[in-house]
Scaffold this motif. Structure first.
Motif, PDB file in Angstrom:
ATOM      1  N   GLY A 171      18.987  32.885  37.759  1.00 51.21           N
ATOM      2  CA  GLY A 171      19.276  33.801  38.850  1.00 51.21           C
ATOM      3  C   GLY A 171      18.375  35.019  38.887  1.00 51.21           C
ATOM      4  N   ALA A 172      17.984  35.523  37.707  1.00 51.51           N
ATOM      5  CA  ALA A 172      17.146  36.717  37.666  1.00 51.51           C
ATOM      6  C   ALA A 172      15.806  36.475  38.346  1.00 51.51           C
ATOM      7  CB  ALA A 172      16.934  37.150  36.218  1.00 51.51           C
ATOM      8  N   ALA A 173      15.218  35.306  38.114  1.00 47.91           N
ATOM      9  CA  ALA A 173      13.940  34.991  38.754  1.00 47.91           C
ATOM     10  C   ALA A 173      14.094  34.894  40.264  1.00 47.91           C
ATOM     11  CB  ALA A 173      13.385  33.686  38.190  1.00 47.91           C
ATOM     12  N   ARG A 174      15.200  34.326  40.718  1.00 50.23           N
ATOM     13  CA  ARG A 174      15.410  34.231  42.165  1.00 50.23           C
ATOM     14  C   ARG A 174      15.577  35.616  42.795  1.00 50.23           C
ATOM     15  NH1 ARG A 174      18.646  29.921  40.462  1.00 50.23           N
ATOM     16  NH2 ARG A 174      20.571  31.088  40.861  1.00 50.23           N
ATOM     17  N   VAL A 202       8.748  30.349  42.899  1.00 54.89           N
ATOM     18  CA  VAL A 202       9.431  30.362  41.612  1.00 54.89           C
ATOM     19  C   VAL A 202       8.869  29.228  40.769  1.00 54.89           C
ATOM     20  CG1 VAL A 202      11.625  29.961  40.425  1.00 54.89           C
ATOM     21  CG2 VAL A 202      11.541  31.459  42.421  1.00 54.89           C
ATOM     22  N   CYS A 203       8.394  29.585  39.580  1.00 47.48           N
ATOM     23  CA  CYS A 203       7.851  28.607  38.634  1.00 47.48           C
ATOM     24  C   CYS A 203       8.980  28.234  37.686  1.00 47.48           C
ATOM     25  CB  CYS A 203       6.677  29.200  37.869  1.00 47.48           C
ATOM     26  SG  CYS A 203       5.404  29.892  38.957  1.00 47.48           S
ATOM     27  N   SER A 204       9.451  27.005  37.794  1.00 50.78           N
ATOM     28  CA  SER A 204      10.701  26.622  37.154  1.00 50.78           C
ATOM     29  C   SER A 204      10.490  25.615  36.042  1.00 50.78           C
ATOM     30  CB  SER A 204      11.652  26.023  38.203  1.00 50.78           C
ATOM     31  OG  SER A 204      12.838  25.567  37.622  1.00 50.78           O
ATOM     32  N   PRO A 205      11.136  25.819  34.883  1.00 49.29           N
ATOM     33  CA  PRO A 205      11.150  24.766  33.870  1.00 49.29           C
ATOM     34  C   PRO A 205      11.952  23.579  34.390  1.00 49.29           C
ATOM     35  CG  PRO A 205      12.649  26.541  33.260  1.00 49.29           C
ATOM     36  CD  PRO A 205      11.905  27.008  34.463  1.00 49.29           C
ATOM     37  N   PRO A 206      11.686  22.388  33.896  1.00 43.78           N
ATOM     38  CA  PRO A 206      12.388  21.198  34.421  1.00 43.78           C
ATOM     39  C   PRO A 206      13.901  21.330  34.413  1.00 43.78           C
ATOM     40  CG  PRO A 206      10.574  20.538  33.005  1.00 43.78           C
ATOM     41  CD  PRO A 206      10.667  22.018  32.894  1.00 43.78           C
ATOM     42  N   SER A 207      14.462  21.990  33.388  1.00 46.35           N
ATOM     43  CA  SER A 207      15.922  22.094  33.293  1.00 46.35           C
ATOM     44  C   SER A 207      16.527  22.885  34.437  1.00 46.35           C
ATOM     45  CB  SER A 207      16.306  22.740  31.958  1.00 46.35           C
ATOM     46  OG  SER A 207      15.868  24.093  31.920  1.00 46.35           O
ATOM     47  N   ALA A 208      15.735  23.757  35.068  1.00 47.85           N
ATOM     48  CA  ALA A 208      16.265  24.613  36.132  1.00 47.85           C
ATOM     49  C   ALA A 208      15.798  24.190  37.515  1.00 47.85           C
ATOM     50  CB  ALA A 208      15.858  26.057  35.881  1.00 47.85           C
ATOM     51  N   SER A 209      15.065  23.124  37.614  1.00 47.27           N
ATOM     52  CA  SER A 209      14.495  22.732  38.908  1.00 47.27           C
ATOM     53  C   SER A 209      15.571  22.463  39.950  1.00 47.27           C
ATOM     54  CB  SER A 209      13.604  21.498  38.744  1.00 47.27           C
ATOM     55  OG  SER A 209      12.451  21.817  38.000  1.00 47.27           O
ATOM     56  N   LEU A 210      16.623  21.750  39.557  1.00 42.38           N
ATOM     57  CA  LEU A 210      17.650  21.385  40.529  1.00 42.38           C
ATOM     58  C   LEU A 210      18.408  22.614  41.023  1.00 42.38           C
ATOM     59  CD1 LEU A 210      19.073  19.168  42.072  1.00 42.38           C
ATOM     60  CD2 LEU A 210      20.649  18.884  40.126  1.00 42.38           C
ATOM     61  N   VAL A 211      18.831  23.489  40.084  1.00 47.29           N
ATOM     62  CA  VAL A 211      19.585  24.667  40.506  1.00 47.29           C
ATOM     63  C   VAL A 211      18.714  25.597  41.332  1.00 47.29           C
ATOM     64  CG1 VAL A 211      19.131  25.989  38.385  1.00 47.29           C
ATOM     65  CG2 VAL A 211      21.153  26.496  39.761  1.00 47.29           C
TER      66      VAL A 211
END
Length: 504
Positions: free
Chosen positions: A252-255, A271-280
């Motif tokens: 959430g902080a990045a968003r 937003v540059c996302s790690p795979p674990s957070a891609s869906l959310v």
């Protein structure tokens, strides 16, 4: 608004400049005392007043305020501190003090007035209050009546150097010509109450020989505020920002930072996302882009692919080696980078590794705890502004220390202080929003110093507009109103400048 902040010594130099240019010390003191009287009469109904006057010019200001209040019909008495005051000392007003009928020696009249004027000591105090002065300070604190301090609360050093001793805590502080550091930085500013700055007629020309130690921020000339006048404006021209996300449960902080960057004027934010957070992240983003990022050395690849012009690293990224590696990889690209939160704390215990990698296009945005982890505990012999300036020199880049007074320092530049803010900004995620706004300024081509100072003012204005109940998610949404008001303000100022220069 007068934005220059002067040291105590330079404030005295301004007084000497005035005398050298035809304004007497007596005239300066008269105007100062009358300004105190006017401020009291504007804020309180008529009531008994007790003026506590010290031996120097601060006491002189207080005595003139007493005479002005008496002439307006207010019941006033004056208590003089110490033998020096009773014998005249150096104060110009002392020659006739005993002829006025205002002075009292009776303990029965002490602090029984409906209002107390603290004119004991001015900004130059460098030692703790003791003896009779300390006792008076305590009595003022216990009296439960309104208190007005002249220039600075007695017991406080004007340069915000810590003085370990009692200090008057007024409802109003009336100061003159320009503010001093203690009026603005914590923990001193909160003890000053309302601070009223009054003009006492220092002639023009003083600034050529008296440089300020800092400036207060003001409404910035912000890039997105001028985009409407750019005939070839497009999203890439307004700047591309990359924001690096934490994992699935900490994204959430990045968003927040990304949305703030977009609202603050960046043309394209990813937003540059790690795979674990891609869906959310994908489920919560619309106008903001999303790309896959695997951390560490992949950071440079992502920034290159995105053709990023600024990046934000740190908000909820996690602590430890993985974040350190990503930060160092981003810094190695030479792009403007905003480092916040975990990007700073991850270097606790090994700050030199960060300092060696930083460059002049970076902005660090710590709060007090993060600042201490990187730069060490506060030096009791230094004021906070000097500490932030020293930190900027050590890091070789801009440092923005968040707080009720946000301090911005850059090597070789005059520091900025932002108090255009709201206590309601002390809420989770507010700093993430600020980091994104700073990045928007960097991506649009502002210098790190101007990006940090401008974003701090806009962020503070958003907080002031929202008021009680704000949460971090609200801040980006009110930025359009903030920016529209900035545009309107600059238009009015430009029109006034044109009118003054050319007439109608």
């Amino acid at each position: 608004m007068a934005t220059e902040i002067l040291s105590t010594a330079d404030s005295a130099r301004c007084d000497r400049f005035a005398v050298e240019n035809g304004v007497s010390s007596q005239a300066l003191m008269q105007r100062a005392g009358e300004a105190v009287s006017d401020a009291i009469r504007a804020r309180w109904s008529m009531r008994p007043v007790l003026v506590l006057a010290g031996p120097g010019n601060n006491g002189g200001d207080g005595f003139i305020a007493a005479a002005a209040l008496r002439d307006a019909g207010w019941p006033v008495r004056v208590m003089l501190l110490g033998d020096e005051a009773r014998q005249g000392g150096d104060a110009l007003w002392a020659r006739s003090v005993w002829k006025t009928g205002l002075v009292t020696d009776s303990p029965d009249t002490r602090l029984k007035g409906g209002l107390v004027v603290d004119a004991l000591f001015g900004a130059g105090l460098s030692r703790p209050l003791s003896g009779e002065a300390a006792a008076w300070c305590k009595a003022v604190d216990e009296a439960s009546v309104p208190v007005v301090s002249v220039d600075l609360p007695s017991g406080m050093n004007g340069d915000a150097v810590p003085v370990d001793g009692p200090c008057v805590a007024p409802d109003l502080t009336v100061t003159f010509h320009r503010r001093k550091l203690a009026h603005l930085v914590d923990p001193y500013a909160e003890k000053c109450g309302e601070v009223l700055l009054c003009d006492i007629g220092i002639p023009d020309g003083w600034a050529s020989s008296v440089p300020p130690i800092a400036r207060q921020t003001r409404a910035p000339v912000w890039p997105s505020a001028g985009a409407q006048t750019d005939p070839v404006a497009h999203k890439h021209r307004r700047g591309r920002v990359a924001v690096f996300s934490g994992g699935a449960s900490a994204s959430g902080a990045a968003r927040l930072a990304a949305r703030a960057a977009l609202r603050a004027g960046a043309g394209l934010v990813t937003v540059c996302s790690p795979p674990s957070a891609s869906l959310v992240n994908a489920s919560r983003l619309d106008a903001i882009m999303l790309t896959r990022w695997s951390g560490g050395e992949d950071t440079a690849r992502v920034l290159t692919d995105l053709r990023a012009q600024a990046a934000v690293l740190g908000p909820a990224m996690g602590l430890g080696e993985a974040t350190r590696d990503s930060v160092l990889a981003a810094l190695a690209t030479g792009l403007p980078v905003v480092l916040d939160a975990d990007a700073l704390t991850s270097f606790e215990g090994a700050p030199e590794a960060l300092f060696e990698a930083l460059h002049a296009r970076c902005v660090l945005t710590p709060h007090a705890g993060e600042f201490a982890r990187l730069f060490g505990r506060e030096d009791p012999s230094q004021n906070r502004l000097d500490q932030v300036a020293a930190a900027a020199d050590r890091a070789g880049c801009t440092v923005l220390l968040k707080g009720p007074a946000t301090l911005i320092a850059t090597p070789g530049q005059l520091p900025w202080i932002n108090r255009h803010a709201s206590p309601w900004l002390a809420t989770a995620g507010s700093g993430d929003v600020l980091a994104g706004m700073v990045a928007a300024g960097l991506a649009a081509g502002l210098s790190p110093h101007d990006s940090a100072a401008g974003a701090a003012w806009l962020h503070g204005d958003a907080g002031r507009r929202l008021g009680p109940g704000l949460i971090a998610e609200d801040l980006p949404e009110i930025l359009p109103q903030v920016l529209q008001a900035v545009i309107a303000r600059h238009r009015r100022e430009s029109a006034l400048t044109h009118l003054l220069a050319h007439g109608s």
